[in-house]
Design a protein around this motif. Sequence first.
Motif, PDB file in Angstrom:
ATOM      1  N   GLY A  23       0.777  -1.285   0.424  1.00 37.25           N
ATOM      2  CA  GLY A  23      -0.116   0.048  -0.311  1.00 37.25           C
ATOM      3  C   GLY A  23       0.544   1.613   0.127  1.00 37.25           C
ATOM      4  N   PHE A  24       1.601   1.049   0.614  1.00 40.71           N
ATOM      5  CA  PHE A  24       2.717   2.199   0.787  1.00 40.71           C
ATOM      6  C   PHE A  24       3.344   2.583  -0.688  1.00 40.71           C
ATOM      7  CE2 PHE A  24       7.381   3.389   1.249  1.00 40.71           C
ATOM      8  CZ  PHE A  24       6.862   4.687   1.290  1.00 40.71           C
ATOM      9  N   ILE A  25       4.399   1.378  -1.475  1.00 39.49           N
ATOM     10  CA  ILE A  25       4.235   1.534  -2.166  1.00 39.49           C
ATOM     11  C   ILE A  25       3.301   2.276  -3.430  1.00 39.49           C
ATOM     12  CG2 ILE A  25       5.643   0.556  -4.717  1.00 39.49           C
ATOM     13  CD1 ILE A  25       6.991  -1.236  -1.975  1.00 39.49           C
ATOM     14  N   PHE A  26       1.800   1.427  -3.442  1.00 42.97           N
ATOM     15  CA  PHE A  26       1.523   2.471  -4.346  1.00 42.97           C
ATOM     16  C   PHE A  26       0.771   3.779  -4.665  1.00 42.97           C
ATOM     17  CE2 PHE A  26       1.605  -2.067  -5.680  1.00 42.97           C
ATOM     18  CZ  PHE A  26       0.983  -2.626  -7.428  1.00 42.97           C
ATOM     19  N   ASN A  27       0.892   3.603  -2.754  1.00 47.39           N
ATOM     20  CA  ASN A  27       0.398   4.964  -2.986  1.00 47.39           C
ATOM     21  C   ASN A  27       0.938   6.769  -2.316  1.00 47.39           C
ATOM     22  OD1 ASN A  27      -2.741   4.134  -2.254  1.00 47.39           O
ATOM     23  ND2 ASN A  27      -1.906   4.174  -0.379  1.00 47.39           N
ATOM     24  N   SER A  28       2.280   6.114  -3.184  1.00 49.92           N
ATOM     25  CA  SER A  28       3.325   7.413  -2.837  1.00 49.92           C
ATOM     26  C   SER A  28       4.460   7.075  -4.080  1.00 49.92           C
ATOM     27  CB  SER A  28       3.829   6.854  -1.340  1.00 49.92           C
ATOM     28  OG  SER A  28       5.171   7.979  -1.346  1.00 49.92           O
ATOM     29  N   ARG A  29       4.550   8.589  -4.643  1.00 46.74           N
ATOM     30  CA  ARG A  29       4.558   8.596  -6.049  1.00 46.74           C
ATOM     31  C   ARG A  29       6.458   8.229  -5.539  1.00 46.74           C
ATOM     32  NH1 ARG A  29       1.567  12.276  -9.732  1.00 46.74           N
ATOM     33  NH2 ARG A  29      -0.171  11.088 -10.230  1.00 46.74           N
TER      34      ARG A  29
ATOM     35  N   CYS B  61       7.897  -4.575  -3.806  1.00 49.96           N
ATOM     36  CA  CYS B  61       7.043  -4.868  -3.870  1.00 49.96           C
ATOM     37  C   CYS B  61       6.595  -5.893  -4.587  1.00 49.96           C
ATOM     38  CB  CYS B  61       6.497  -4.119  -4.598  1.00 49.96           C
ATOM     39  SG  CYS B  61       4.658  -4.024  -5.216  1.00 49.96           S
ATOM     40  N   ASN B  62       7.825  -6.854  -5.765  1.00 50.46           N
ATOM     41  CA  ASN B  62       7.249  -8.014  -5.594  1.00 50.46           C
ATOM     42  C   ASN B  62       7.268  -9.003  -4.647  1.00 50.46           C
ATOM     43  OD1 ASN B  62       7.071  -9.569  -8.404  1.00 50.46           O
ATOM     44  ND2 ASN B  62       9.498 -10.484  -7.774  1.00 50.46           N
TER      45      ASN B  62
ATOM     46  N   LEU C 106      10.123   5.253   6.583  1.00 46.63           N
ATOM     47  CA  LEU C 106      10.209   5.623   8.025  1.00 46.63           C
ATOM     48  C   LEU C 106       9.430   7.019   7.646  1.00 46.63           C
ATOM     49  CD1 LEU C 106      13.178   4.166   9.830  1.00 46.63           C
ATOM     50  CD2 LEU C 106      10.728   3.865   9.963  1.00 46.63           C
ATOM     51  N   ARG C 107       9.482   7.849   7.364  1.00 43.34           N
ATOM     52  CA  ARG C 107       9.432   8.915   7.686  1.00 43.34           C
ATOM     53  C   ARG C 107       8.283   9.388   6.983  1.00 43.34           C
ATOM     54  NH1 ARG C 107      14.082  10.285   4.935  1.00 43.34           N
ATOM     55  NH2 ARG C 107      13.371   9.888   3.013  1.00 43.34           N
ATOM     56  N   LYS C 108       7.295   8.459   5.486  1.00 40.36           N
ATOM     57  CA  LYS C 108       6.306   9.158   5.761  1.00 40.36           C
ATOM     58  C   LYS C 108       5.404   8.457   7.051  1.00 40.36           C
ATOM     59  CE  LYS C 108       2.295   9.032   2.638  1.00 40.36           C
ATOM     60  NZ  LYS C 108       2.827  10.348   2.411  1.00 40.36           N
ATOM     61  N   LEU C 109       5.903   7.405   7.704  1.00 37.80           N
ATOM     62  CA  LEU C 109       4.816   7.462   8.976  1.00 37.80           C
ATOM     63  C   LEU C 109       4.984   7.954   9.758  1.00 37.80           C
ATOM     64  CD1 LEU C 109       6.003   3.111   8.895  1.00 37.80           C
ATOM     65  CD2 LEU C 109       4.091   4.297   7.892  1.00 37.80           C
ATOM     66  N   ARG C 110       5.791   8.512   9.983  1.00 36.90           N
ATOM     67  CA  ARG C 110       5.725   9.474  10.611  1.00 36.90           C
ATOM     68  C   ARG C 110       4.882  10.930  10.001  1.00 36.90           C
ATOM     69  NH1 ARG C 110      11.586   8.397  11.485  1.00 36.90           N
ATOM     70  NH2 ARG C 110      12.470   9.625   9.935  1.00 36.90           N
ATOM     71  N   TYR C 111       5.018  10.283   8.971  1.00 36.23           N
ATOM     72  CA  TYR C 111       4.723  12.133   8.693  1.00 36.23           C
ATOM     73  C   TYR C 111       2.559  12.003   8.594  1.00 36.23           C
ATOM     74  CZ  TYR C 111       1.897  14.923   5.523  1.00 36.23           C
ATOM     75  OH  TYR C 111       1.145  16.239   4.612  1.00 36.23           O
TER      76      TYR C 111
END
Length: 361
Positions: free
Chosen positions: A60-66, A77-78, A328-333
């Motif tokens: 989900g993280f890889i597909f939702n964040s460009r 992802c694979n 990790l930055r995305k999770l913190r954000y």
Amino acid sequence: MVYGNSQINRSFFYDTDNCTVYFTYFSEFNRLWEGAAFIEAVVMSIIFLLSIFENGIIIGFIFNSRKSRTVTNFFVCNLAIGDILFVSSAPLVAYVRITGTWYLGDGMCHLLNYGMFVCSNTMIWTMVAISIDRYICIVIGIPTSRRLVPVHIVLICAGIWLTTSCCFLPTAFFFHLQDIHLDHGVITFCTLTWPSGHIHYSVLFTTMLLLLGFGLPVLIISLNYYRIFKKFWSSKRAIDTQNVSGIQRCTRTRKRKEQRIVKTLILLVVIFVLMWLPIVIVFSMIREDIENERNEMPSYGLTWALIIAYLNPCVNPFLYGFMNEEFLRKLRYCRQYRQSNEQTAVSRTNLREGQTSASNL
């Protein structure tokens, strides 16, 4: 113990009519303690749920964040997809451990074992691809934009799936249901029987599994991460020789980052060996038992080796995802954004309550 025309040894059957030894794989009979099957089933179910949750977050993280759609993350992802498909066999194996007799049908006997071989080796070779990608990026220093585009990544991942699917296709044919007639009835289990002849198919398969499924991947991953380690070590020594005060803070930060990366690389190799070596050893021992008619390897030995392999899909999201700085930055954000929204909602609620109280006065 002998029943009718067969000899049962908990995990092996010897059919006196056909002079053939069968290993029961996921089925086990005449257990010393029936509760062991439920413990195995519970452990596999917990691992299954954790793996699905963790790898789902990564995908989900890889597909939702460009910004996260990098070369390495496409491989990750694979890997997550392979993790999910591989660990999805755990509930079926747990069910067979409880029932003993195979009730899943002949088609599932072919498909389940074949799919497990394909998914597990796809995971392994995707980890090899990730190590090669990191080696090219860090040691050779070729930028991502000059290496591959998403179409190339898709083709590489598809090639890994296709190659492993072809390599292990024989298992889809030679795993089959075997009925054993005992004095008190008939039992059925899913087993692997190679065709008889001058060619030792079991030896060829075990050798291929040892080389392509473990030996060669360990060698490639170890070499790539060793070269990355040398690169970091040489850069660390170069920095240590500098005494410029203006870069000391930057140097300390870089050192901590490189130490964390080196520890992760070492951990990757160690965990890979610890989690995949047991099942390779067990498969080799099963072949030796059948060839020499020792019939000593218990089915629970294969089950617990498989459980250790099931742990790899639980660990991979941490090694390849949760240790990623961008992730990790995305999770913190997201956490800070959620907390900010909660504080805003509380403030608005308090403001409305204050306005209502003022109007009542």
